[in-house]
Design an enzyme around this catalytic site. Sequence first.
Site, PDB file in Angstrom:
ATOM      1  CG  ASN A  88      -1.546  52.202  35.619  1.00  0.00           C
ATOM      2  OD1 ASN A  88      -1.243  52.826  34.602  1.00  0.00           O
ATOM      3  ND2 ASN A  88      -0.855  51.149  36.064  1.00  0.00           N
ATOM      4  NE  ARG A 116      -1.652  45.549  49.177  1.00  0.00           N
ATOM      5  CZ  ARG A 116      -0.679  46.439  48.983  1.00  0.00           C
ATOM      6  NH1 ARG A 116       0.013  46.927  49.971  1.00  0.00           N
ATOM      7  NH2 ARG A 116      -0.395  46.841  47.765  1.00  0.00           N
ATOM      8  CD  GLU A 156      -3.057  46.061  44.462  1.00  0.00           C
ATOM      9  OE1 GLU A 156      -2.137  45.970  45.295  1.00  0.00           O
ATOM     10  OE2 GLU A 156      -2.864  45.953  43.250  1.00  0.00           O
ATOM     11  CD  GLU A 178       0.123  43.280  47.710  1.00  0.00           C
ATOM     12  OE1 GLU A 178       1.264  43.345  48.217  1.00  0.00           O
ATOM     13  OE2 GLU A 178      -0.244  43.994  46.768  1.00  0.00           O
ATOM     14  CD  GLU A 208       3.080  48.835  46.701  1.00  0.00           C
ATOM     15  OE1 GLU A 208       1.878  49.088  46.915  1.00  0.00           O
ATOM     16  OE2 GLU A 208       3.476  48.126  45.763  1.00  0.00           O
ATOM     17  CG  HIS A 260       7.823  46.399  44.449  1.00  0.00           C
ATOM     18  ND1 HIS A 260       7.281  47.237  43.520  1.00  0.00           N
ATOM     19  CD2 HIS A 260       7.018  46.480  45.547  1.00  0.00           C
ATOM     20  CE1 HIS A 260       6.195  47.820  44.020  1.00  0.00           C
ATOM     21  NE2 HIS A 260       6.021  47.370  45.247  1.00  0.00           N
ATOM     22  NE  ARG A 310       5.665  43.136  44.980  1.00  0.00           N
ATOM     23  CZ  ARG A 310       5.038  43.782  43.985  1.00  0.00           C
ATOM     24  NH1 ARG A 310       3.828  44.251  44.180  1.00  0.00           N
ATOM     25  NH2 ARG A 310       5.616  43.965  42.821  1.00  0.00           N
ATOM     26  CE1 TYR A 347       1.877  43.598  39.512  1.00  0.00           C
ATOM     27  CE2 TYR A 347       2.554  42.181  41.328  1.00  0.00           C
ATOM     28  CZ  TYR A 347       2.213  43.423  40.841  1.00  0.00           C
ATOM     29  OH  TYR A 347       2.214  44.508  41.679  1.00  0.00           O
ATOM     30  CD1 TRP A 396      -1.293  41.184  34.273  1.00  0.00           C
ATOM     31  CD2 TRP A 396      -1.791  43.029  35.446  1.00  0.00           C
ATOM     32  NE1 TRP A 396      -0.125  41.852  34.522  1.00  0.00           N
ATOM     33  CE2 TRP A 396      -0.400  42.991  35.248  1.00  0.00           C
ATOM     34  CE3 TRP A 396      -2.340  44.104  36.160  1.00  0.00           C
ATOM     35  CZ2 TRP A 396       0.461  43.978  35.736  1.00  0.00           C
ATOM     36  CZ3 TRP A 396      -1.493  45.083  36.640  1.00  0.00           C
ATOM     37  CH2 TRP A 396      -0.114  45.015  36.437  1.00  0.00           C
ATOM     38  CG  HIS A 430      -1.985  50.145  45.972  1.00  0.00           C
ATOM     39  ND1 HIS A 430      -2.575  50.643  44.831  1.00  0.00           N
ATOM     40  CD2 HIS A 430      -1.157  49.159  45.560  1.00  0.00           C
ATOM     41  CE1 HIS A 430      -2.141  49.977  43.786  1.00  0.00           C
ATOM     42  NE2 HIS A 430      -1.276  49.067  44.199  1.00  0.00           N
ATOM     43  CG  ASP A 447       0.746  41.667  44.906  1.00  0.00           C
ATOM     44  OD1 ASP A 447      -0.343  41.078  44.982  1.00  0.00           O
ATOM     45  OD2 ASP A 447       0.874  42.823  44.448  1.00  0.00           O
ATOM     46  CG  ASP A 462       0.035  52.217  39.217  1.00  0.00           C
ATOM     47  OD1 ASP A 462       0.634  51.135  39.190  1.00  0.00           O
ATOM     48  OD2 ASP A 462      -0.933  52.437  39.956  1.00  0.00           O
ATOM     49  CG  HIS A 516      -1.410  41.533  40.798  1.00  0.00           C
ATOM     50  ND1 HIS A 516      -1.952  41.876  39.601  1.00  0.00           N
ATOM     51  CD2 HIS A 516      -0.997  42.695  41.355  1.00  0.00           C
ATOM     52  CE1 HIS A 516      -1.865  43.184  39.428  1.00  0.00           C
ATOM     53  NE2 HIS A 516      -1.287  43.708  40.478  1.00  0.00           N
TER      54      HIS A 516
HETATM   55  O1  KDG Z   1      -2.026  49.740  38.321  1.00  0.00           O
HETATM   56  C1  KDG Z   1      -1.882  48.476  38.907  1.00  0.00           C
HETATM   57  C2  KDG Z   1      -0.845  48.526  40.009  1.00  0.00           C
HETATM   58  O2  KDG Z   1      -1.141  49.564  40.883  1.00  0.00           O
HETATM   59  C3  KDG Z   1      -0.746  47.239  40.780  1.00  0.00           C
HETATM   60  O3  KDG Z   1      -0.494  46.191  39.893  1.00  0.00           O
HETATM   61  C4  KDG Z   1       0.371  47.332  41.790  1.00  0.00           C
HETATM   62  O4  KDG Z   1      -0.338  45.314  42.862  1.00  0.00           O
HETATM   63  C5  KDG Z   1       0.293  46.340  42.886  1.00  0.00           C
HETATM   64  C6  KDG Z   1       1.043  46.651  44.103  1.00  0.00           C
HETATM   65  O5  KDG Z   1       0.895  45.905  45.071  1.00  0.00           O
HETATM   66  O6  KDG Z   1       1.771  47.640  44.115  1.00  0.00           O
HETATM   67 MG    MG Z   2      -0.606  44.447  44.872  1.00  0.00          MG
END
Ligand code: KDG
Ligand code: MG
Length: 413
Positions: free
Chosen positions: A38, A294, A273, A247, A350, A123, A148, A160, A413, A323, A221, A327, A223
């Site tokens: 991505n 994951r 991920e 997560e 997921e 999600h 999630r 996010y 991010w 994961h 998550d 994307d 993130h």
């Molecule tokens: O490209 C970034 C995404 O793959 C990510 O933000 C997705 O954290 C993610 C998830 O758990 O699916």
């Molecule tokens: Mg994630």
Amino acid sequence: MKITNIDVIVTCPGRNYVAIKIHTDSPGLYGVGDATLNGRELSVAAALRDHMIPLLIGRDPDQVEDIWQMLFRGAYWRGGPVLMTALAAIDMALWDIKGKRAGMPVYSLLGGRTRTGALAYTHAGGQNFTEVEDSVRRAIAKGFKVVRAQVAIPGNVGTYGIGGSSLAGAAQWTNQPAEWGDGGPLPQVEKWEPSAYMRTIPALFDHLRSTIGFDTELFHDVHERLTPIQAARLGRDLEPHRILFLEDPIRPEHKESFRLIRNHTLTPLAMGELFHSRWDCLPLLTEQLIDYIRCDIGHTGGITEAKKIAAIAESFHIQTAWHGPGDIGPATHAANVHLDIALANFGVQEMVFFSDQVHEVFPGAPVFENGMLNVSDAPGLGVDIHEDAAAKYPYQRAYLPTTRRADGSVHDW
Ligand code: KDG
Ligand code: MG
């Protein structure tokens, strides 16, 4: 048998995907792999076209492990998201060929079915607790047993994952307009502060457990945004809510920081991920610092590496949760499910619902039914690519959002 040529196909049926097609000298026999990273799609396409593909022409596609070792160790420069995504695409396509040659689905080659399907999660998200609750209820009505949950954080900008949409191709992070530079759109900039976040997430799960109950598995998550001690605090605060896992609580570089989190909370932990090889996973696995690994199979060297990661994890009572966001392309989603239904230590998968455009370009993605994902018994991975359809959707440059703190400094991010 020999590899004769390899096509690299870049397409944007709602969002960018990169795919490869490995052709052989056996008439009609080819393999499909996913090379999507991505926001860095063209870097992977260039690594494939300029560096890896020339090494593969004339090689025997049966030698999956040898080709993997050659591209990883033999190249001297190794690892990282771009090269490991390119390697994953080749690996997947070679497994696809192997399955087609044998007349068997890839899961059969991995040892055969161990379960009826892969328990899947989707999600849920929203601007406030009621919207998240509604989103969770919609997921339950669709058959999901694991969801999630993400919610907008007061005072933050562009939280996010709150779109709640698992439809790949839907703009998932559209709550802030992208900035425009001379060359087109630049990343959206989000604002994030930890204290409101740390208070809001336990309150969200208070709400969800008191309204939805405990029968549906819920989780969150982070993130990669917290410090270890913040993550430890959040894990402790979430203990009464019995979430499936927390997560990606911290950024991925210093794995040993998980010791601190683990020492302070019984909330199960998941990570991976942003890892790109089994060595990234090792400290977390061998020290039993997480409960779910994951990794993204499509960014970690493919099926060959994933089965090794899973085997190490199995020895330490750790389950997989590969994961599976929108994307990455349908071939990686299929590879996920082939592994899930063959592995002994699969945990949860997921998933996303691909748009009609994505199905048009890549027929054969895994199918969701009754809370589970499954692949067909078609030989190989079961995913194809229609080049004519792909050509209708040209690449469009796109970035992931970036995050800054209130004082303007860069955050994860
Ligand atoms: O490209 C970034 C995404 O793959 C990510 O933000 C997705 O954290 C993610 C998830 O758990 O699916
Ligand atoms: Mg994630």
